[in-house]
Design a protein around this motif. Sequence first.
Motif, PDB file in Angstrom:
ATOM      1  N   ALA A  22       3.900   3.136  -6.752  1.00  0.00           N
ATOM      2  CA  ALA A  22       2.665   2.353  -6.813  1.00  0.00           C
ATOM      3  C   ALA A  22       2.994   0.890  -7.022  1.00  0.00           C
ATOM      4  O   ALA A  22       3.870   0.548  -7.836  1.00  0.00           O
ATOM      5  N   ARG A  75       1.385   8.777   2.479  1.00  0.00           N
ATOM      6  CA  ARG A  75       0.611   9.753   3.253  1.00  0.00           C
ATOM      7  C   ARG A  75       1.184   9.906   4.661  1.00  0.00           C
ATOM      8  O   ARG A  75       1.305  11.012   5.181  1.00  0.00           O
ATOM      9  N   ASP A  79       0.855  -1.196   0.000  1.00  0.00           N
ATOM     10  CA  ASP A  79       0.000   0.000   0.000  1.00  0.00           C
ATOM     11  C   ASP A  79       0.890   1.246   0.000  1.00  0.00           C
ATOM     12  O   ASP A  79       1.122   1.869   1.041  1.00  0.00           O
ATOM     13  N   ASP A  91       0.311   4.178  -1.273  1.00  0.00           N
ATOM     14  CA  ASP A  91      -0.402   5.428  -1.017  1.00  0.00           C
ATOM     15  C   ASP A  91      -0.467   5.724   0.479  1.00  0.00           C
ATOM     16  O   ASP A  91      -0.226   6.864   0.909  1.00  0.00           O
TER      17      ASP A  91
END
Length: 313
Positions: A277, A182, A176, A178
């Motif tokens: 990604a 973050r 993951d 993303d």
Amino acid sequence: MERLDGGSAVPERLRGGIVALGNFDGFHKGHQAVVARAVHRARAEERPVLVATFDPHPVRFFKPDLPPFRLTTLDQRERLFGAAGADAMLVFQFNADLASVSAPDFVTDWLASRIGAAGVVTGEDFTFGKGRGGNVELLMMLGRANRMSVDSVAPVIEEGEPVSSSRVREALEAGDCDTAARLLTRPFAIEGVVEHGDKRGRALGYPTANIPLGKYLRPRFGIYAVRGRLPDGRVLQGAANLGIRPSFDPPRELLEPFFFDFDEDLYGQAVEVELVAFLRPEARFEDAEALKAQMAADCEQAGARLAALPHVA
């Protein structure tokens, strides 16, 4: 920005500074909040800012057989601390001698005497000293006795939970990117010196840079869209295999980025590769043609994912 040995006396020009104290592996949002508080205080008082970290990680010292778990190297942390406003990075070498230092002695002999800290900023859950015998409350009490201010910073909360290195690791192990980005405020990046390989990628028309994973946490093995940063500052886009290359023997853990429209010699150079990604898991292919077809599809998908991102200088 200077790198200093945390066990030695700090140069006079950096004494009387504000010290951000922690491990700061990953330098995620919570760590950034601690350093930001130290920078704010130091600028207001016209003092230098020093960020202290530990190497190796204390957990590695006490549990040497744990699998790799680091999120940043010292070089990466030095750049991140400098970008956050620090004047110097203090590296405490975590060994048997440091592990045996009591909490009071760490404050009096190390922070106050060797470093000459006027103030310390740390997270609310910080522990220190032999047997983790010191906490923020004790640090404040000992700080007052040594005329050293102590600020504690509350955890940064995201989605109802504190931001932590553990959450970053869990996200990366799940592929993951993303969530990891973050929490970190940037993509997770692996930096290493490009090694000579067996040149199988070049034979397939996709020359890759072979980068050992070293002490880094192992993210989910598979194919990633990536960005690479070269020593001269150029930023490249590409696709990378991270894992053991199941189509080839012998298996070896590597990060192998293929950079689009790039065919220069990178051997011996330190390259930092951001995992932007996760595209798919690793797979074994029946023959070279099947592998080449999948690599072409991977590069097309990676290019599309990277094209949707803001431009990075």
